[in-house]
Design an enzyme around this catalytic site. Structure first.
Site, PDB file in Angstrom:
ATOM      1  CG  ASN A  56       2.493   0.999   4.489  1.00 36.75           C
ATOM      2  OD1 ASN A  56       3.038   1.174   5.578  1.00 36.75           O
ATOM      3  ND2 ASN A  56       1.746   1.923   3.910  1.00 36.75           N
ATOM      4  CD  GLU A 113       4.568   4.008   5.767  1.00 38.42           C
ATOM      5  OE1 GLU A 113       5.648   3.450   6.011  1.00 38.42           O
ATOM      6  OE2 GLU A 113       3.552   3.827   6.450  1.00 38.42           O
ATOM      7  NE  ARG A 119      -4.041   5.430   6.623  1.00 38.19           N
ATOM      8  CZ  ARG A 119      -2.751   5.169   6.838  1.00 38.19           C
ATOM      9  NH1 ARG A 119      -2.356   4.551   7.924  1.00 38.19           N
ATOM     10  NH2 ARG A 119      -1.855   5.534   5.945  1.00 38.19           N
ATOM     11  CE  LYS A 163       8.161   9.851   7.708  1.00 43.83           C
ATOM     12  NZ  LYS A 163       7.415   9.228   6.590  1.00 43.83           N
ATOM     13  NE  ARG A 167      -2.186   1.860   3.219  1.00 44.88           N
ATOM     14  CZ  ARG A 167      -2.020   1.509   4.507  1.00 44.88           C
ATOM     15  NH1 ARG A 167      -2.601   0.442   4.996  1.00 44.88           N
ATOM     16  NH2 ARG A 167      -1.263   2.231   5.299  1.00 44.88           N
ATOM     17  CE  LYS A 201       8.244   4.926   7.983  1.00 40.46           C
ATOM     18  NZ  LYS A 201       7.438   3.754   8.318  1.00 40.46           N
ATOM     19  CB  SER A 248      -3.934  -3.395   7.970  1.00 41.40           C
ATOM     20  OG  SER A 248      -3.387  -2.263   8.549  1.00 41.40           O
ATOM     21  CD  GLU A 252       7.020   0.382   8.142  1.00 37.30           C
ATOM     22  OE1 GLU A 252       5.949   0.885   7.792  1.00 37.30           O
ATOM     23  OE2 GLU A 252       8.119   0.709   7.645  1.00 37.30           O
ATOM     24  N   GLY A 253       3.752   1.222  11.716  1.00 35.92           N
ATOM     25  CA  GLY A 253       2.585   1.028  12.570  1.00 35.92           C
ATOM     26  C   GLY A 253       2.065   2.300  13.227  1.00 35.92           C
TER      27      GLY A 253
END
Ligand code: ADP
Ligand code: MG
Length: 465
Positions: A129, A127, A430, A346, A107, A285, A134, A350-351
């Site tokens: 993924n 970024e 989002r 950064k 993604r 990253k 998800s 992740e997350g």
């Protein structure tokens, strides 16, 4: 005409519950996932461009994952300072010991930023993924919510339909068939106590519907109950044709020696790992920063594709590289301390919830050694265009300017070098409040959203204008 969505909170909450827009609370209860009451505007041309970027970024991750020397070199500084990255790099195996079949679910996340003198916004990638991308299931459901709330209005036709699950599952079906073990299963690697379990279940049930069984297990469970048999990964008597990671992206998931041992067993088996460790590393990253150099990028993509992805890159830097400042060239970390608002710091995580901004960025840099700084990259701060949004969390609605991050899912199937499927697979939006710096729905910042087509002058009109 029905009342506008912002006056139908109760109905929206009921729709959310009925349609599985849910998450688990830490105490095991249920609550709706955060969502918006009306879709996010985008102009059709920008939407088309975003969609076209998916197969290109997919190919980029694929090419990078096959160049282990490049990965080792790109991550050299990071692994010296970050044990999590070091553990992953240690697990990477050269291709011949592994199955040639590849299934990649990605993604690519973007913000739209106002472009001076242009009606269309600049696309800026946040970024890519490559592990545990998800919300494919929930994203489809929130589109359904918006369609429902806008029914009987002139807006319905402009809604941009979205249903990622069937498209992603198609990749699983093809890869599963190529593996050639019809009695095998798909193994989903999960975290214990996952809050986002319903999004995973939507995926799982769609696979089961196709006649492909899915088993869930944590890395610790795989270490305890899994084994290698003639190269196959076997769990409780069943071959895992595909091992799909919805865990393994945070140091917490690798905390125990058993977890790392399971990771190693998976990597050493012929199971189609989604992703393999190399593909996971291709999404770090640090690799993103290294690829922002045109001379590096051109090794991995044909020229036209390289140009297209480069146009979406924000500026990225190592912390030591010289940057211009009013006082002349200075190491990037010092330039960032002088104007922290222009940067995001950064780490290799992740997350959500891991990046540093403003005062935190300054403080972190003040107290860090040159050694510690190697684990980070600096990224130009993107300024997404705000739009009016009504965001619902914990049953309450908030009407305020929102910032939307648009992710495009991609699915790729390959046999060795040969790419058999490479497509866009729908989107995730989002939306967060305009003063929120971090992102992520699970991390508690973002609200699930969908897209609606509007002419650019309307889509990006200043709020209140
Ligand atoms: P993670 O792997 O934790 O999701 P991201 O790079 O996606 O890390 O960053 C998390 C969030 O931080 C994003 O969802 C976005 O809201 C914000 N963010 C990341 N990079 C930038 C940037 N360059 N400019 C502005 N906001 C950013
Ligand atoms: Mg992210």
């Amino acid at each position: 005409m029905p009342a506008p969505p912002e006056l139908r909170l109760e109905e929206a909450l009921d729709f959310a519950v009925l349609n599985g827009l849910l998450k688990r609370t830490p105490d095991g209860g249920l609550i709706h996932a955060p969502f918006t009451l009306a879709p996010c505007p985008i102009d059709p041309e920008t939407n088309r461009r975003l969609k076209e970027l998916s197969p290109v970024f997919n190919r980029l991750a694929f090419s990078v994952s096959r160049d282990l020397d490049f990965l080792a070199q790109a991550l050299e500084e990071v692994v010296a300072a970050d044990p999590f990255s070091a553990d992953l790099l240690n697990l990477v195996r050269p291709a011949p010991s592994r199955n040639p079949l590849v299934l990649q679910i990605t993604r690519s996340d973007y913000f739209l930023q106002a472009a001076a003198g242009d009606a269309l916004p600049d696309i800026r990638q946040v970024e890519l993924n490559t592990i545990s991308a998800s919300y494919a299931g929930s994203a489809g459901r929130v589109s359904g919510l918006h369609r429902h709330l806008l029914r009987e209005t002139p807006h319905t036709e402009a809604l941009i339909p979205n249903d990622p699950i069937p498209l992603l599952v198609e990749g699983f079906r093809e890869a599963f068939a190529l593996y050639g073990q019809p009695r095998a299963c798909v193994l989903m690697v999960v975290q214990a106590g996952e809050g986002n379990v319903f999004d995973q279940r939507m995926f799982e049930f769609a696979l089961v519907e196709l006649g492909i069984p899915l088993r869930r297990a944590t890395l610790e469970e795989i270490a305890a109950d899994g084994s290698l048999r003639e190269g196959h990964l076997v769990l409780r008597g069943e071959i895992a044709a595909i091992t799909y990671f919805r865990a393994g992206y945070t140091p917490d998931d690798h905390r125990t020696p058993e977890a790392l041992r399971a990771r190693e067993m998976i990597e050493n088996s012929s199971t189609i790992s989604v992703p393999g460790v190399a593909t996971q590393l291709a999404g770090t990253k640090k690799v993103q920063q290294v690829l922002s150099d045109a001379a590096v990028l051109k090794n991995f993509l044909p020229e036209d594709d390289a140009t297209a992805v480069r146009a979406t890159f924000a500026k990225m830097h190592t912390l030591e590289e010289p940057l211009d400042s009013p006082q002349g060239p200075r190491p990037a970390w010092q330039a960032a301390q002088a104007s922290p608002g222009q940067f995001v710091l950064k780490p290799q995580r992740e997350g959500g919830g891991n990046n540093l901004y403003d005062e935190e960025l300054v403080r972190a840099l003040e107290s860090s050694s040159a050694e510690e700084r190697r684990a980070f990259i600096l990224m130009e701060r993107i300024a997404p265009i705000p739009h009016r949004s009504v965001m619902v969390a914990e049953g309450r609605a908030k009407d305020e300017p929102g910032l939307s991050e648009i992710g495009r899912f991609g699915v790729l199937v390959a046999d060795g070098e040969r790419i058999l499927m490479n497509r866009d697979a729908g989107y995730l939006v989002r939306t967060k409040g305009h003063q929120v710096r971090e992102g992520g729905v699970s991390a508690g910042f973002g609200h699930l959203d969908s897209l609606i087509a509007r002419p650019p002058e309307e889509a990006y009109r200043p709020i209140g204008g």
